[in-house]
Design a protein around this motif. Structure first.
Motif, mmCIF file in Angstrom:
data_model
loop_
_atom_site.group_PDB
_atom_site.id
_atom_site.type_symbol
_atom_site.label_atom_id
_atom_site.label_comp_id
_atom_site.label_asym_id
_atom_site.label_seq_id
_atom_site.Cartn_x
_atom_site.Cartn_y
_atom_site.Cartn_z
ATOM 1 N N ILE A 69 37.256 -0.326 17.061
ATOM 2 C CA ILE A 69 38.013 0.243 18.185
ATOM 3 C C ILE A 69 37.733 1.742 18.303
ATOM 4 N N GLN A 70 37.735 2.450 17.177
ATOM 5 C CA GLN A 70 37.445 3.889 17.201
ATOM 6 C C GLN A 70 36.053 4.155 17.763
ATOM 7 N N ILE A 71 35.079 3.403 17.309
ATOM 8 C CA ILE A 71 33.702 3.607 17.768
ATOM 9 C C ILE A 71 33.577 3.262 19.252
ATOM 10 N N ALA A 72 34.200 2.193 19.669
ATOM 11 C CA ALA A 72 34.151 1.828 21.093
ATOM 12 C C ALA A 72 34.727 2.949 21.947
ATOM 13 N N TRP A 73 35.829 3.528 21.527
ATOM 14 C CA TRP A 73 36.448 4.617 22.265
ATOM 15 C C TRP A 73 35.504 5.820 22.347
ATOM 16 N N ILE A 74 34.852 6.140 21.269
ATOM 17 C CA ILE A 74 33.902 7.261 21.257
ATOM 18 C C ILE A 74 32.746 6.980 22.219
ATOM 19 N N ILE A 75 32.206 5.790 22.166
ATOM 20 C CA ILE A 75 31.059 5.439 23.020
ATOM 21 C C ILE A 75 31.434 5.484 24.491
ATOM 22 N N VAL A 76 32.596 4.981 24.831
ATOM 23 C CA VAL A 76 33.044 5.015 26.234
ATOM 24 C C VAL A 76 33.180 6.459 26.711
ATOM 25 N N ARG A 77 33.659 7.345 25.849
ATOM 26 C CA ARG A 77 33.830 8.752 26.228
ATOM 27 C C ARG A 77 32.511 9.511 26.250
ATOM 28 N N VAL A 78 31.627 9.251 25.304
ATOM 29 C CA VAL A 78 30.374 10.007 25.193
ATOM 30 C C VAL A 78 29.310 9.471 26.141
ATOM 31 N N ARG A 79 29.250 8.163 26.332
ATOM 32 C CA ARG A 79 28.218 7.519 27.156
ATOM 33 C C ARG A 79 26.812 7.951 26.722
ATOM 34 N N PRO A 80 26.440 7.648 25.477
ATOM 35 C CA PRO A 80 25.145 8.107 24.976
ATOM 36 C C PRO A 80 23.964 7.421 25.660
ATOM 37 N N ASP A 81 22.888 8.174 25.803
ATOM 38 C CA ASP A 81 21.624 7.592 26.263
ATOM 39 C C ASP A 81 20.966 6.827 25.129
ATOM 40 N N VAL A 82 21.126 7.378 23.917
ATOM 41 C CA VAL A 82 20.499 6.810 22.723
ATOM 42 C C VAL A 82 21.498 6.839 21.579
ATOM 43 N N VAL A 83 21.513 5.773 20.781
ATOM 44 C CA VAL A 83 22.286 5.742 19.545
ATOM 45 C C VAL A 83 21.295 5.621 18.404
ATOM 46 N N VAL A 84 21.440 6.507 17.420
ATOM 47 C CA VAL A 84 20.575 6.505 16.235
ATOM 48 C C VAL A 84 21.476 6.319 15.027
ATOM 49 N N SER A 85 21.082 5.410 14.132
ATOM 50 C CA SER A 85 21.869 5.208 12.922
ATOM 51 C C SER A 85 20.984 4.960 11.715
ATOM 52 N N THR A 86 21.468 5.444 10.577
ATOM 53 C CA THR A 86 20.845 5.174 9.284
ATOM 54 C C THR A 86 21.716 4.207 8.484
ATOM 55 N N GLY A 87 22.758 3.656 9.099
ATOM 56 C CA GLY A 87 23.608 2.671 8.453
ATOM 57 C C GLY A 87 24.965 3.228 8.106
ATOM 58 N N ALA A 88 25.804 2.540 7.635
ATOM 59 C CA ALA A 88 25.865 1.099 7.520
ATOM 60 C C ALA A 88 26.821 0.570 8.592
ATOM 61 N N ALA A 89 28.028 0.162 8.215
ATOM 62 C CA ALA A 89 28.939 -0.498 9.166
ATOM 63 C C ALA A 89 29.202 0.303 10.444
ATOM 64 N N PRO A 90 29.503 1.606 10.372
ATOM 65 C CA PRO A 90 29.748 2.330 11.636
ATOM 66 C C PRO A 90 28.516 2.347 12.554
ATOM 67 N N GLY A 91 27.356 2.467 11.970
ATOM 68 C CA GLY A 91 26.131 2.471 12.768
ATOM 69 C C GLY A 91 25.867 1.132 13.415
ATOM 70 N N TYR A 92 26.076 0.072 12.658
ATOM 71 C CA TYR A 92 25.894 -1.272 13.196
ATOM 72 C C TYR A 92 26.841 -1.502 14.374
ATOM 73 N N ALA A 93 28.104 -1.145 14.196
ATOM 74 C CA ALA A 93 29.083 -1.312 15.269
ATOM 75 C C ALA A 93 28.699 -0.487 16.495
ATOM 76 N N ALA A 94 28.287 0.743 16.277
ATOM 77 C CA ALA A 94 27.909 1.624 17.392
ATOM 78 C C ALA A 94 26.722 1.058 18.158
ATOM 79 N N MET A 95 25.763 0.511 17.436
ATOM 80 C CA MET A 95 24.590 -0.043 18.113
ATOM 81 C C MET A 95 24.950 -1.277 18.931
ATOM 82 N N ARG A 96 25.783 -2.128 18.391
ATOM 83 C CA ARG A 96 26.184 -3.343 19.115
ATOM 84 C C ARG A 96 26.913 -2.997 20.405
ATOM 85 N N ILE A 97 27.873 -2.093 20.314
ATOM 86 C CA ILE A 97 28.678 -1.736 21.489
ATOM 87 C C ILE A 97 27.847 -0.976 22.509
ATOM 88 N N SER A 98 27.108 0.014 22.047
ATOM 89 C CA SER A 98 26.350 0.854 22.980
ATOM 90 C C SER A 98 25.244 0.071 23.679
#
Length: 151
Positions: A69-98
């Motif tokens: 829920i926290q990550i979804a809220w951030i993504i909706v507010r930021v509207r990133p063009d690109v999501v970059v992650s080195t892991g783990a759970a927060p990155g996976y969640a961010a990539m799925r939602i974005s």
């Protein structure tokens, strides 16, 4: 037209965070928003927006839902063009939602995963536009790709 992109850079703590910070030269001349699990990491990215999310693992289902829920809220507010992650759970969640919202995604599996990809690294395969490993022997024709390491 500007080529400046909004990048959401997401990592959990420890080595994942350290490796994400080593990617900063690739983010130059772009607007970068960082997300991690430790509020003290804000000092590492002074001058950039920074958000803290709950640290959760697969063994803490409620924690994962709250982090999601926290990550979804951030993504909706930021509207990133690109999501970059080195892991783990927060990155996976961010990539799925974005990815659902049309962002491009880059996953760089941790250098600590010498013998096999991380669980999140294996699961993110379908959701990463660029799926990377830091170990040449883990690269296979259908991915992940080896393009070097960020040691």
């Amino acid at each position: 037209m500007s080529n400046k992109r909004t990048i959401l850079a997401v990592a959990s703590g420890g080595g994942h965070w350290v490796q994400l910070l080593r990617l900063r030269p690739a983010f130059e001349n772009h607007h970068v928003v960082y997300v991690s699990v430790n509020k003290a990491y804000r000092e590492d990215v002074h001058g950039h927006r920074f958000h803290t999310v709950r640290d959760a693992t697969r063994w803490n289902k409620l924690g994962l839902v709250l982090m999601l829920i926290q990550i979804a809220w951030i993504i909706v507010r930021v509207r990133p063009d690109v999501v970059v992650s080195t892991g783990a759970a927060p990155g996976y969640a961010a990539m799925r939602i974005s990815k659902l919202l049309g962002s491009r995604t880059v996953w760089l599996d941790s250098i600590a995963n010498v013998e096999y990809l991380s669980m999140a690294g294996q699961k993110v395969r379908r959701h990463a536009d660029l799926w990377l490993t830091q170990w040449e022997h883990l690269a296979v024709p259908d991915g992940p790709i080896f393009a070097g390491a960020v040691v």
